[in-house]
Design a protein around this motif. Structure first.
Motif, PDB file in Angstrom:
ATOM      1  N   GLU A   1      39.162  50.676  43.528  1.00 35.40           N
ATOM      2  CA  GLU A   1      38.597  50.073  44.737  1.00 35.40           C
ATOM      3  C   GLU A   1      37.076  50.129  44.708  1.00 35.40           C
ATOM      4  OE1 GLU A   1      40.934  52.551  44.954  1.00 35.40           O
ATOM      5  OE2 GLU A   1      42.677  51.328  45.423  1.00 35.40           O
ATOM      6  N   GLN A   2      36.527  51.256  44.256  1.00 36.79           N
ATOM      7  CA  GLN A   2      35.076  51.394  44.184  1.00 36.79           C
ATOM      8  C   GLN A   2      34.496  50.434  43.152  1.00 36.79           C
ATOM      9  OE1 GLN A   2      34.925  55.568  43.331  1.00 36.79           O
ATOM     10  NE2 GLN A   2      34.475  56.120  45.448  1.00 36.79           N
ATOM     11  N   LYS A   3      35.200  50.263  42.041  1.00 36.14           N
ATOM     12  CA  LYS A   3      34.722  49.354  41.004  1.00 36.14           C
ATOM     13  C   LYS A   3      34.718  47.916  41.510  1.00 36.14           C
ATOM     14  CE  LYS A   3      35.458  47.937  36.254  1.00 36.14           C
ATOM     15  NZ  LYS A   3      36.264  48.099  35.047  1.00 36.14           N
ATOM     16  N   ARG A   4      35.797  47.508  42.207  1.00 30.35           N
ATOM     17  CA  ARG A   4      35.853  46.162  42.772  1.00 30.35           C
ATOM     18  C   ARG A   4      34.724  45.934  43.766  1.00 30.35           C
ATOM     19  NH1 ARG A   4      41.937  46.212  43.038  1.00 30.35           N
ATOM     20  NH2 ARG A   4      41.460  47.837  44.459  1.00 30.35           N
ATOM     21  N   GLU A   5      34.497  46.921  44.621  1.00 35.30           N
ATOM     22  CA  GLU A   5      33.438  46.801  45.619  1.00 35.30           C
ATOM     23  C   GLU A   5      32.069  46.718  44.951  1.00 35.30           C
ATOM     24  OE1 GLU A   5      31.638  46.326  49.246  1.00 35.30           O
ATOM     25  OE2 GLU A   5      33.757  46.191  48.731  1.00 35.30           O
ATOM     26  N   ARG A   6      31.843  47.528  43.929  1.00 30.35           N
ATOM     27  CA  ARG A   6      30.557  47.501  43.220  1.00 30.35           C
ATOM     28  C   ARG A   6      30.341  46.142  42.568  1.00 30.35           C
ATOM     29  NH1 ARG A   6      29.576  48.116  38.048  1.00 30.35           N
ATOM     30  NH2 ARG A   6      31.541  49.156  37.620  1.00 30.35           N
ATOM     31  N   LEU A   7      31.377  45.618  41.903  1.00 35.08           N
ATOM     32  CA  LEU A   7      31.267  44.309  41.262  1.00 35.08           C
ATOM     33  C   LEU A   7      31.049  43.199  42.290  1.00 35.08           C
ATOM     34  CD1 LEU A   7      34.046  44.640  38.556  1.00 35.08           C
ATOM     35  CD2 LEU A   7      31.574  44.659  38.201  1.00 35.08           C
ATOM     36  N   ARG A   8      31.716  43.302  43.445  1.00 35.58           N
ATOM     37  CA  ARG A   8      31.532  42.304  44.495  1.00 35.58           C
ATOM     38  C   ARG A   8      30.101  42.323  45.018  1.00 35.58           C
ATOM     39  NH1 ARG A   8      31.114  41.867  49.672  1.00 35.58           N
ATOM     40  NH2 ARG A   8      31.353  44.074  50.067  1.00 35.58           N
ATOM     41  N   GLN A   9      29.550  43.525  45.202  1.00 33.23           N
ATOM     42  CA  GLN A   9      28.175  43.638  45.689  1.00 33.23           C
ATOM     43  C   GLN A   9      27.182  43.115  44.657  1.00 33.23           C
ATOM     44  OE1 GLN A   9      27.638  47.695  46.889  1.00 33.23           O
ATOM     45  NE2 GLN A   9      28.846  47.446  48.746  1.00 33.23           N
ATOM     46  N   GLU A  10      27.434  43.384  43.380  1.00 28.84           N
ATOM     47  CA  GLU A  10      26.548  42.865  42.343  1.00 28.84           C
ATOM     48  C   GLU A  10      26.593  41.337  42.307  1.00 28.84           C
ATOM     49  OE1 GLU A  10      27.736  44.751  38.722  1.00 28.84           O
ATOM     50  OE2 GLU A  10      26.913  46.697  39.312  1.00 28.84           O
TER      51      GLU A  10
ATOM     52  N   GLY B   1      26.822  31.423  47.035  1.00 28.53           N
ATOM     53  CA  GLY B   1      28.234  31.345  46.665  1.00 28.53           C
ATOM     54  C   GLY B   1      29.066  32.308  47.480  1.00 28.53           C
ATOM     55  N   ASN B   2      28.524  33.480  47.742  1.00 25.10           N
ATOM     56  CA  ASN B   2      29.220  34.458  48.560  1.00 25.10           C
ATOM     57  C   ASN B   2      29.366  33.950  49.992  1.00 25.10           C
ATOM     58  OD1 ASN B   2      30.385  37.043  49.091  1.00 25.10           O
ATOM     59  ND2 ASN B   2      28.519  37.526  50.203  1.00 25.10           N
ATOM     60  N   LEU B   3      28.339  33.274  50.495  1.00 26.92           N
ATOM     61  CA  LEU B   3      28.415  32.711  51.840  1.00 26.92           C
ATOM     62  C   LEU B   3      29.525  31.673  51.914  1.00 26.92           C
ATOM     63  CD1 LEU B   3      27.151  32.495  54.672  1.00 26.92           C
ATOM     64  CD2 LEU B   3      25.650  30.752  53.740  1.00 26.92           C
ATOM     65  N   ASN B   4      29.623  30.836  50.898  1.00 28.48           N
ATOM     66  CA  ASN B   4      30.680  29.824  50.851  1.00 28.48           C
ATOM     67  C   ASN B   4      32.056  30.486  50.786  1.00 28.48           C
ATOM     68  OD1 ASN B   4      31.875  27.285  50.649  1.00 28.48           O
ATOM     69  ND2 ASN B   4      31.791  27.325  48.423  1.00 28.48           N
ATOM     70  N   ASP B   5      32.200  31.508  49.961  1.00 29.17           N
ATOM     71  CA  ASP B   5      33.479  32.219  49.868  1.00 29.17           C
ATOM     72  C   ASP B   5      33.862  32.850  51.203  1.00 29.17           C
ATOM     73  OD1 ASP B   5      33.649  31.551  47.227  1.00 29.17           O
ATOM     74  OD2 ASP B   5      32.983  33.511  46.479  1.00 29.17           O
TER      75      ASP B   5
END
Length: 70
Positions: free
Chosen positions: A9-18, A26-30
């Motif tokens: 979960e921490q890895k997914r969150e870190r990758l999402r933030q990066e 793109g994040n705004l569109n998602d």
């Protein structure tokens, strides 16, 4: 940073933030599209495996009860 001791979960969150830092539009569109349709993955991640199991049981019990009345 100690990436070796990260939980999935921490890895997914870190990758999402990066990704958000690299591509903010793109994040705004998602986020906009996710808000329109909802995301089952986000729901399941927020509950964890126990909460997801309870949610499934509630749906099954609700279906059984509804079938008796309708």
């Amino acid at each position: 940073m100690h990436y070796n001791k990260e939980t999935p979960e921490q890895k997914r969150e870190r990758l999402r933030q990066e990704e958000t830092k690299r591509n903010p539009t793109g994040n705004l569109n998602d986020a906009f599209n996710r808000a329109n349709s909802g995301s089952l993955m986000d729901l399941v991640e927020s509950f964890g495996w126990k909460g997801t199991g309870i949610l499934i049981l509630v749906f099954i019990i609700g279906f059984i009860i509804a079938s008796f009345f309708f």
